[in-house]
Design an enzyme around this catalytic site. Structure first.
Site, mmCIF file in Angstrom:
data_model
loop_
_atom_site.group_PDB
_atom_site.id
_atom_site.type_symbol
_atom_site.label_atom_id
_atom_site.label_comp_id
_atom_site.label_asym_id
_atom_site.label_seq_id
_atom_site.Cartn_x
_atom_site.Cartn_y
_atom_site.Cartn_z
ATOM 1 N N ASP A 444 -46.297 12.269 -19.423
ATOM 2 C CA ASP A 444 -47.515 11.768 -20.005
ATOM 3 C C ASP A 444 -47.408 12.041 -21.297
ATOM 4 O O ASP A 444 -46.608 12.962 -21.984
ATOM 5 C CB ASP A 444 -48.746 12.367 -19.426
ATOM 6 C CG ASP A 444 -49.846 11.411 -19.263
ATOM 7 O OD1 ASP A 444 -50.094 10.443 -20.061
ATOM 8 O OD2 ASP A 444 -50.945 11.626 -18.605
ATOM 9 N N ASP A 506 -54.328 3.304 -16.942
ATOM 10 C CA ASP A 506 -55.105 4.151 -16.211
ATOM 11 C C ASP A 506 -56.351 3.359 -15.457
ATOM 12 O O ASP A 506 -57.412 3.778 -14.852
ATOM 13 C CB ASP A 506 -55.964 4.996 -17.248
ATOM 14 C CG ASP A 506 -55.226 6.165 -17.361
ATOM 15 O OD1 ASP A 506 -54.252 6.249 -16.642
ATOM 16 O OD2 ASP A 506 -55.473 6.939 -18.794
HETATM 17 C C1 DGJ Z 1 -53.590 9.966 -18.503
HETATM 18 C C2 DGJ Z 1 -52.740 9.445 -17.491
HETATM 19 O O1 DGJ Z 1 -52.662 7.957 -17.519
HETATM 20 C C3 DGJ Z 1 -53.568 9.652 -15.955
HETATM 21 O O2 DGJ Z 1 -53.033 8.892 -15.021
HETATM 22 C C4 DGJ Z 1 -53.689 11.142 -15.867
HETATM 23 O O3 DGJ Z 1 -52.314 11.813 -15.771
HETATM 24 C C5 DGJ Z 1 -54.421 11.903 -16.913
HETATM 25 N N1 DGJ Z 1 -53.549 11.526 -17.976
HETATM 26 C C6 DGJ Z 1 -54.317 13.267 -17.068
HETATM 27 O O4 DGJ Z 1 -54.677 13.932 -18.213
#
Ligand code: DGJ
Length: 679
Positions: A444, A506
């Site tokens: 991430d 997300d």
């Molecule tokens: C952002 C990501 O897009 C989510 O899927 C998740 O992994 C969160 N970060 C976790 O902090």
């Protein structure tokens, strides 16, 4: 009378496209053509150089668009290079040109003895995908430091009949928002300064001309700029390259700057552009074992549990996942030292000893014992001020002395240009990968870059990340990696060299997701597109959608589930298991072959995967039908000379191509999957 010299054409042919440059002594080759395939016999017999009458009141040396237009020498459009040597040496003009041609590729070396600069432009047109790969190397061959403000990775021509350009904007939770702009005499420009690819500005676009479409994308995960600039003859130039901050690239004598690659293609329409890009990206992928294996169904813990990690609950969730047919269990954020919310701990990549008193081993063993793979979330480039790592190395965070540290999601960015930072991250990640049966990392990156270093370090940041990824991939070749940046903030063909999946957004709301996924598929193939079934109500929007519709929207990508399965009622659980089984039955078809996307009318969206031999057709309705009867869906990609089975009915190909397939009315937020098979 002296006979005119024969023209020196540099010609590359793809399957359905060609490019033609005119090589002239001592200057950059001139762009003459990029478009649908030409026969060799179509090339003019005489040179085109100096064939145009001189316009009034301008320089007396004709300066058509070249592969590397220079500044200050009679080219008044955007230059391919902006650089100077303490205020001097700012005009670039090739004084010598060398061309080396091999089948499918040309390497053009341009030297400017006056400015002390050399440019090497490499063009390679893959005859199978029809994708042209272009990159440029700039070398400081003079004395003194060369300050570089702009280096186009590629300068591409667009014909005078180009009309408009479709690019993609967005934000966190709404990626790939299509924006269509007309091409006018005003310069069209999309620029990203967020330090990573960004949610806001995908580094590529599709330009539409009469009868054909042109696509280009920059394979780069940092700042970028693309522009389309009107030329004096009514044509256009399209430049793409890395965005540089003031002082970011200062080349010492003998040093070079390698641009990222541009992937570019010309096809009949946007679908053709997407199909070519998919084929090219597929050949560039580096899969464990050398080939993609069927994309395993994921369970990602994030929206189901967030930071609330309880080992017993996770084991129960894993059991429910295995029972539903899930094949890979990805433990998301919340597993490491003191990480209970997003205010602390990034950088401290060891298991939290209160949540996992015996480490992650027992959970990982439980998951693998259930027949699933075990994956782990990390965010290597980040550090929270409240972390052991930051307390030990506060100077490792990118900063500018005298300026306040700007946090985003409570975190700072580690300086990936520093070897000791990368080494530390390598050791921590390699430790986890060696000690645990991890076959998957979700990588991430949850913030934009601001003051990236005393001297701007955006470029070393990207290269440092690539280096760390490459080291880990070399040491752990069986491990797949998912690229994520708050959803789709780092989706690009550069990162796809090191990774195997993108977390697309997300926003898992199935209605929002349709447009996001359609934009993604313009540039990258469906097997790289992470698509999950989320909870209802959707966490990003609060909207509620039926399980069957959530399944339908996630179906063609790399399918996953992101909810607490233990909370589903029996009916939804059964539906989800059906969706998983359907995905498994169809995934090989979704993840090979070509993709077509369209709208049949009255808002009915469709998408087809496969070939004229066999298609899987997804029909999706978001808003209620406004016509009394459903539209008919034409399938122009089929062979009009063949017959096709659709369900229990046999149709003639010509009927489906010209008239189309009759569809039943669909309620809002529903979909249909049909198989169309040639007899
Ligand atoms: C952002 C990501 O897009 C989510 O899927 C998740 O992994 C969160 N970060 C976790 O902090």
């Amino acid at each position: 009378m002296v006979a005119a010299a024969a023209p020196q054409w540099i010609v590359l042919h793809g399957r359905a496209s060609s490019l033609v440059l005119e090589a002239c002594p001592d200057e950059a080759p001139l762009w003459r053509y990029w478009g649908p395939r030409l026969p060799d016999a179509a090339l003019p017999a005489a040179p085109l150089r100096d064939g145009r009458p001189e316009p009034t009141f301008t320089v007396q040396f004709d300066q058509p668009l070249s592969l590397a237009p220079g500044l200050g020498q009679g080219w008044f459009g955007e230059p391919a290079l902006q650089a100077h040597r303490a205020g001097q040496g700012w005009t670039f003009q090739a004084t010598a040109c060398g061309v080396v041609e091999e089948p499918g590729r040309a390497k053009v070396t341009l030297t400017d003895a006056v400015a002390g600069i050399a440019l090497t432009v490499t063009l390679a047109l893959d005859p199978t995908s029809d994708v042209l790969t272009v990159s440029t190397i700039l070398t400081n061959t003079g004395e003194g430091v060369l300050d570089v403000q702009w280096l186009a990775a590629a300068v591409l021509p667009l014909p005078a009949h180009a009309r408009c350009v479709r690019s993609f904007a967005g934000r966190h939770n709404i990626e790939f928002v299509a924006v269509e702009d007309p091409l006018t005499r005003s310069q069209w420009r999309r620029e990203n300064r967020r330090g990573l690819t960004s949610h806001d500005c995908f580094p590529g676009a599709v330009a539409f001309a009469d009868g054909c479409a042109f696509g280009a994308q920059l394979a780069w995960s940092g700042n970028h700029l693309q522009l389309i600039d009107w030329c004096d003859d009514g044509r256009w130039q399209w430049q793409l390259g890395e965005g540089l901050m003031p002082g970011e690239v200062r080349l010492a004598p003998g040093e070079s700057l390698q641009s990222p690659e541009v992937l570019a293609t010309c096809a009949a329409d946007a679908d053709g552009v997407a199909q070519n890009f998919h084929a090219a990206v597929r050949t560039r992928m580096d899969w464990p074992g050398g080939a993609m294996r069927p994309r395993p169904v994921h369970l990602n813990t994030w929206e189901g549990l967030y930071f609330d990690h309880d080992e017993a609950a996770l084991k129960e969730l894993a059991e429910a996942a295995a029972q539903a047919g899930i094949e890979r269990f990805v433990l998301d954020d919340g597993w490491f030292h003191r990480r209970n919310d997003d205010t602390s701990s990034l950088g401290d990549w060891w298991p939290d000893d209160t949540k996992y008193p015996q480490g992650l081993g027992p959970l990982a063993a439980h998951v693998t014992g259930l027949g699933m793979e075990f994956g782990l979330w990390v965010e290597p480039e980040m550090v929270n001020p409240d972390s052991e790592l930051y307390r030990a190395h506060p100077d490792w965070a990118l900063q500018v002395s005298g300026r306040p540290l700007i946090t985003a999601r409570n975190q700072l960015v580690l300086d990936m240009g520093r070897r000791e930072v990368r080494d530390c991250l390598y050791e921590r990640l390699a430790g986890l990968l060696s000690e645990l049966p991890i076959t998957y990392l979700k990588w991430d990156h949850n913030r934009d870059l601001t003051a990236a270093g005393e001297r701007p370090s955006f470029r070393p940041q990207v290269l440092g990340t690539y280096d760390l990824l490459a080291r880990l991939r070399a040491a752990f070749p069986a491990v797949e990696i998912e690229a994520c940046a708050g959803g789709g903030g780092r989706i690009d063909a550069g990162l796809a060299r090191f990774t195997h999946r993108f977390w697309t957004s997300d926003n898992i709301d199935a209605v929002s997701r349709v447009a996001i996924q359609r934009g993604f598929l313009q540039f990258l193939p469906p097997e790289l597109m992470g698509s999950h079934v989320g909870a209802a109500p959707a966490h990003a929007t609060g909207r509620i959608q039926k399980m069957s519709f959530r399944n339908h929207v996630a179906l063609p990508g790399h399918f996953g589930v992101e909810l607490d399965l233990r909370k589903l009622n029996a009916r939804d659980l059964a539906r989800l298991a059906e969706g998983i089984a359907r995905y498994k039955a169809l995934r090989d078809r979704f993840h090979a072959g070509q993709v077509w996307q369209g709208e049949a009318g009255d808002g009915l969206l469709w998408q087809a995967h496969g070939s004229a031999e066999a298609l899987v057709l997804l029909v999706t309705r978001l808003a209620p039908q406004t016509h009394r009867h459903a539209p008919v869906l034409r399938l122009p990609m089929l062979d009009p000379a063949r017959r096709y089975r659709v369900g229990a009915v046999i149709h003639h190909g010509a009927w489906l191509v010209q008239h189309g397939l009759e569809l039943p009315p669909l309620p809002a937020e529903s979909g249909l999957v049909l198989e169309v098979t040639a007899l």
